[in-house]
Write a protein that holds these residues in place. Structure first.
Motif, mmCIF file in Angstrom:
data_model
loop_
_atom_site.group_PDB
_atom_site.id
_atom_site.type_symbol
_atom_site.label_atom_id
_atom_site.label_comp_id
_atom_site.label_asym_id
_atom_site.label_seq_id
_atom_site.Cartn_x
_atom_site.Cartn_y
_atom_site.Cartn_z
ATOM 1 N N LEU A 367 0.843 -1.206 0.000
ATOM 2 C CA LEU A 367 0.000 0.000 0.000
ATOM 3 C C LEU A 367 0.879 1.258 0.000
ATOM 4 C CD1 LEU A 367 -3.065 0.154 0.166
ATOM 5 C CD2 LEU A 367 -2.877 0.548 2.625
ATOM 6 N N SER A 368 1.930 1.223 0.823
ATOM 7 C CA SER A 368 2.847 2.374 0.874
ATOM 8 C C SER A 368 3.511 2.575 -0.487
ATOM 9 C CB SER A 368 3.952 2.155 1.917
ATOM 10 O OG SER A 368 3.407 1.944 3.179
ATOM 11 N N VAL A 369 3.887 1.453 -1.134
ATOM 12 C CA VAL A 369 4.525 1.561 -2.458
ATOM 13 C C VAL A 369 3.549 2.229 -3.433
ATOM 14 C CG1 VAL A 369 5.398 0.236 -4.432
ATOM 15 C CG2 VAL A 369 6.064 -0.404 -2.094
ATOM 16 N N ALA A 370 2.274 1.812 -3.354
ATOM 17 C CA ALA A 370 1.267 2.417 -4.243
ATOM 18 C C ALA A 370 1.177 3.921 -3.979
ATOM 19 C CB ALA A 370 -0.084 1.751 -4.031
ATOM 20 N N ILE A 371 1.235 4.306 -2.718
ATOM 21 C CA ILE A 371 1.159 5.743 -2.388
ATOM 22 C C ILE A 371 2.387 6.471 -2.945
ATOM 23 C CG2 ILE A 371 1.167 7.433 -0.507
ATOM 24 C CD1 ILE A 371 -0.401 5.486 1.183
ATOM 25 N N ILE A 372 3.560 5.839 -2.793
ATOM 26 C CA ILE A 372 4.795 6.490 -3.266
ATOM 27 C C ILE A 372 4.748 6.712 -4.782
ATOM 28 C CG2 ILE A 372 7.286 6.119 -3.578
ATOM 29 C CD1 ILE A 372 7.286 4.829 -0.767
ATOM 30 N N PHE A 373 4.201 5.714 -5.509
ATOM 31 C CA PHE A 373 4.144 5.873 -6.973
ATOM 32 C C PHE A 373 3.037 6.836 -7.415
ATOM 33 C CE2 PHE A 373 6.819 2.002 -7.140
ATOM 34 C CZ PHE A 373 7.784 2.496 -8.023
ATOM 35 N N ASN A 374 2.090 7.109 -6.537
ATOM 36 C CA ASN A 374 1.008 8.050 -6.897
ATOM 37 C C ASN A 374 0.984 9.187 -5.892
ATOM 38 O OD1 ASN A 374 -0.567 6.494 -9.072
ATOM 39 N ND2 ASN A 374 -0.186 4.997 -7.452
ATOM 40 N N PHE A 375 2.172 9.610 -5.526
ATOM 41 C CA PHE A 375 2.306 10.507 -4.382
ATOM 42 C C PHE A 375 1.434 11.757 -4.496
ATOM 43 C CE2 PHE A 375 4.217 13.346 -1.376
ATOM 44 C CZ PHE A 375 4.505 12.491 -0.329
ATOM 45 N N GLY A 376 1.439 12.342 -5.700
ATOM 46 C CA GLY A 376 0.800 13.637 -5.911
ATOM 47 C C GLY A 376 -0.624 13.710 -5.360
ATOM 48 N N TRP A 377 -1.412 12.667 -5.587
ATOM 49 C CA TRP A 377 -2.803 12.768 -5.119
ATOM 50 C C TRP A 377 -3.111 11.795 -3.987
ATOM 51 C CZ3 TRP A 377 -6.162 8.540 -5.570
ATOM 52 C CH2 TRP A 377 -5.685 7.484 -6.374
ATOM 53 N N LEU A 378 -2.402 10.628 -3.957
ATOM 54 C CA LEU A 378 -2.817 9.586 -3.019
ATOM 55 C C LEU A 378 -2.369 9.848 -1.578
ATOM 56 C CD1 LEU A 378 -4.446 7.060 -3.060
ATOM 57 C CD2 LEU A 378 -2.411 5.728 -3.624
ATOM 58 N N PHE A 379 -1.203 10.460 -1.428
ATOM 59 C CA PHE A 379 -0.656 10.669 -0.080
ATOM 60 C C PHE A 379 -1.633 11.494 0.759
ATOM 61 C CE2 PHE A 379 2.375 12.994 2.789
ATOM 62 C CZ PHE A 379 2.830 11.887 3.483
ATOM 63 N N ASP A 380 -2.008 12.652 0.248
ATOM 64 C CA ASP A 380 -2.924 13.512 0.997
ATOM 65 C C ASP A 380 -4.293 12.862 1.157
ATOM 66 O OD1 ASP A 380 -1.203 15.447 1.604
ATOM 67 O OD2 ASP A 380 -1.862 16.887 0.085
ATOM 68 N N ALA A 381 -4.729 12.178 0.094
ATOM 69 C CA ALA A 381 -6.067 11.580 0.152
ATOM 70 C C ALA A 381 -6.144 10.543 1.274
ATOM 71 C CB ALA A 381 -6.412 10.941 -1.196
ATOM 72 N N VAL A 382 -5.095 9.708 1.407
ATOM 73 C CA VAL A 382 -5.113 8.678 2.453
ATOM 74 C C VAL A 382 -5.070 9.335 3.832
ATOM 75 C CG1 VAL A 382 -3.868 6.705 3.431
ATOM 76 C CG2 VAL A 382 -4.070 6.929 0.979
ATOM 77 N N ILE A 383 -4.273 10.390 3.962
ATOM 78 C CA ILE A 383 -4.187 11.078 5.262
ATOM 79 C C ILE A 383 -5.546 11.667 5.643
ATOM 80 C CG2 ILE A 383 -3.174 13.034 6.512
ATOM 81 C CD1 ILE A 383 -0.602 12.607 5.077
ATOM 82 N N VAL A 384 -6.156 12.374 4.697
ATOM 83 C CA VAL A 384 -7.435 13.030 5.009
ATOM 84 C C VAL A 384 -8.500 11.987 5.333
ATOM 85 C CG1 VAL A 384 -9.316 14.413 4.027
ATOM 86 C CG2 VAL A 384 -6.945 15.121 3.696
ATOM 87 N N ALA A 385 -8.598 10.946 4.491
ATOM 88 C CA ALA A 385 -9.654 9.949 4.715
ATOM 89 C C ALA A 385 -9.475 9.243 6.056
ATOM 90 C CB ALA A 385 -9.648 8.927 3.574
ATOM 91 N N SER A 386 -8.223 8.872 6.380
ATOM 92 C CA SER A 386 -8.060 8.071 7.595
ATOM 93 C C SER A 386 -8.051 8.923 8.859
ATOM 94 C CB SER A 386 -6.807 7.188 7.508
ATOM 95 O OG SER A 386 -5.678 7.965 7.229
ATOM 96 N N THR A 387 -7.436 10.110 8.809
ATOM 97 C CA THR A 387 -7.310 10.854 10.068
ATOM 98 C C THR A 387 -8.416 11.880 10.278
ATOM 99 O OG1 THR A 387 -5.895 12.599 9.192
ATOM 100 C CG2 THR A 387 -4.807 10.614 9.960
ATOM 101 N N GLU A 388 -8.881 12.505 9.185
ATOM 102 C CA GLU A 388 -9.898 13.548 9.408
ATOM 103 C C GLU A 388 -11.295 12.982 9.442
ATOM 104 O OE1 GLU A 388 -9.426 17.082 7.037
ATOM 105 O OE2 GLU A 388 -7.268 17.114 7.440
#
Ligand code: PFF
Length: 449
Positions: A367-388
């Protein structure tokens, strides 16, 4: 060893202090040392601090007791725990809720390992510089897919290694070792920074509230920060509660954990806010013309290393200490996140702990690898969905279960095991209706406004 609702014998924290350090280790992490000071700096300093304290003690603390109580009652993994407090026909929905919690913990770990990997890079880089590997040192500090993959992998491997060693031998032993080191390192750095010119301006901003900065966005941020920092709504506290001895006083223990967590966030503010102004004094640009924090997300990775550089020879040492501290704090949090799915898989699928640790750690790394390869949109999206969203909503849903669904007698007898006077205590007069009504109402209010 203890016996769970399912009648299985189960690992336990070997001492109360071991539990407190492990739970505080989960709570104290990047959220305290990086998230809190950054948010405070960009949201009016002292005013944010006050609202944050309000959120931690009036919303987070009661929910922390609730999550710990669910886990300790059943002494089982979240799936069994959430099923166990539901009435017979509804056990399935309790379990489904826990699955959402497991997914939330896994998603948090997937981005957390990337962030923590960067910190690991900033820790290793000055060491490489000392021995003359300047190019490698620069590579470790520069954003690239290769660097992100390598460091995330290293950090995840360390997390898996500790979790596979079990509760007392892995999690408790390492949290007990690492947490005191963290506090000592912090105090040393604060003593140093206070001797530097400019530090007082930072201290003033942190401690003197500017209420003109308070708005609904800031209140939402303070609430999210409190949930993230106390590790609520991701089943981690439920799992740690399940390893807690029956003679521990839950409200008191939860209070100690919340105090340590908030204390470290406060100490981090005492270091980072003055450090920012010291850096500014040394020519590093921290605020733009409008008075907003420059690149607030990058505070730790850009502003602080820049500050360390201006410290001359000592800066290298200070930077190594500071990033060691961050990695330690991140590690005691990441092990709690991995423990959630690992304990569940070990128990539900009957897998040996080491197999489930590597297996689940491996899946989360993908999952982290997927985020790293799609960093531009996925990193923030995962943070917002899981923490906010996921964390506050799940945290309050657990409180609703405790307040409305769990039979009052059962709840009381669970709390009474470690606190025989519970029934006549002030806590018992307030807490049950507080988690039933006030906590959900507060969350709703914040979301709606
Ligand atoms: N509380 C940790 C921090 O402040 O960095 C992060 C965290 C750990 C969040 C565990 C959620 C969790 F379940």
């Amino acid at each position: 060893m203890a016996t769970s609702v399912a009648g299985e014998s189960r690992a336990q924290f070997s001492s109360k202090i071991g539990f407190i350090l492990a739970a505080a280790g989960s709570a104290v992490g990047l959220g305290n040392i990086w998230g809190f000071p950054t948010q405070a700096a960009s949201n009016g300093g002292g005013a944010f601090l006050l609202i944050y304290l309000f959120m931690v003690f009036l919303l987070g603390y009661p929910l922390l007791v609730a999550e710990l109580a669910i886990g300790r009652y059943s002494q089982a993994n979240p799936i069994k725990s959430s099923g166990a407090i539901m009435p017979k026909g509804l056990a399935g929905s309790g379990r489904a809720l826990a699955v959402v919690g497991l997914i939330t913990a896994s998603c948090i770990l997937s981005f957390y390992a990337i962030l923590a990997g960067w910190l690991l890079g900033f820790f290793i880089s000055p060491l490489l510089e000392i021995v003359g590997f300047t190019e490698a040192a620069t590579w470790l500090e520069t954003f690239s897919t290769g660097r992100n993959l390598l460091l995330m992998g290293l950090f995840m491997a360390a997390t898996i290694y500790i979790v596979k060693s079990g509760v007392a031998e892995g999690i408790e032993r390492w949290s007990t070792r690492l947490m005191p080191v963290l506090v000592v390192l912090f105090l040393v750095l604060i003593a140093y920074i206070m001797t530097q010119s400019g530090a007082m301006a930072g201290l003033k901003m942190f401690l003197v509230p500017d209420f003109s900065q308070v708005d609904s966005g800031m209140i939402h941020s303070a609430m999210g920060q409190a949930f993230f920092s106390l590790s609520l709504g991701a089943c981690t506290m439920m799992v740690y509660g399940s390893y807690l001895r029956k003679d521990a006083d839950l409200p008191k223990t939860a209070g100690q954990v919340a105090l340590i967590d908030t204390g470290i966030a406060f100490i981090a503010g005492l270091l980072i806010m003055p450090a920012m102004f010291v850096a500014q004094n040394n020519g590093v640009k921290i605020f733009d013309e409008a008075g907003n924090l420059e690149s607030s997300g990058d505070l730790v990775f850009e502003v602080l290393p820049a500050m360390f550089e201006t410290m001359g020879g000592a800066g290298l040492l200070v930077s190594i200490i500071f990033f060691a501290l961050m990695v330690i704090a991140a590690l005691t949090s990441s092990i709690s996140l991995l423990e959630v799915p690992v304990s569940t898989a070990s128990e539900e699928l009957n897998l040996p702990r080491s197999t489930s640790s590597w297996l689940i750690g491996g899946v989360i790394s993908v999952l982290s690898v997927a985020i790293i390869f799609n960093f531009g949109w996925l990193f923030d999206a995962v943070i917002v969905a899981s923490t906010e969203y996921a964390q506050p909503i799940l945290g309050v849903v657990f409180a609703l279960l405790v307040g409305w669904v769990w039979k009052r007698d059962g709840l009381l007898s669970e709390l009474r095991q470690g606190a025989p006077e519970m029934e006549t205590s002030l806590f018992w007069k307030i807490w049950p209706w507080y988690v039933r009504v006030v906590c959900p109402a507060m969350l709703l209010f914040v979301f709606l406004s």
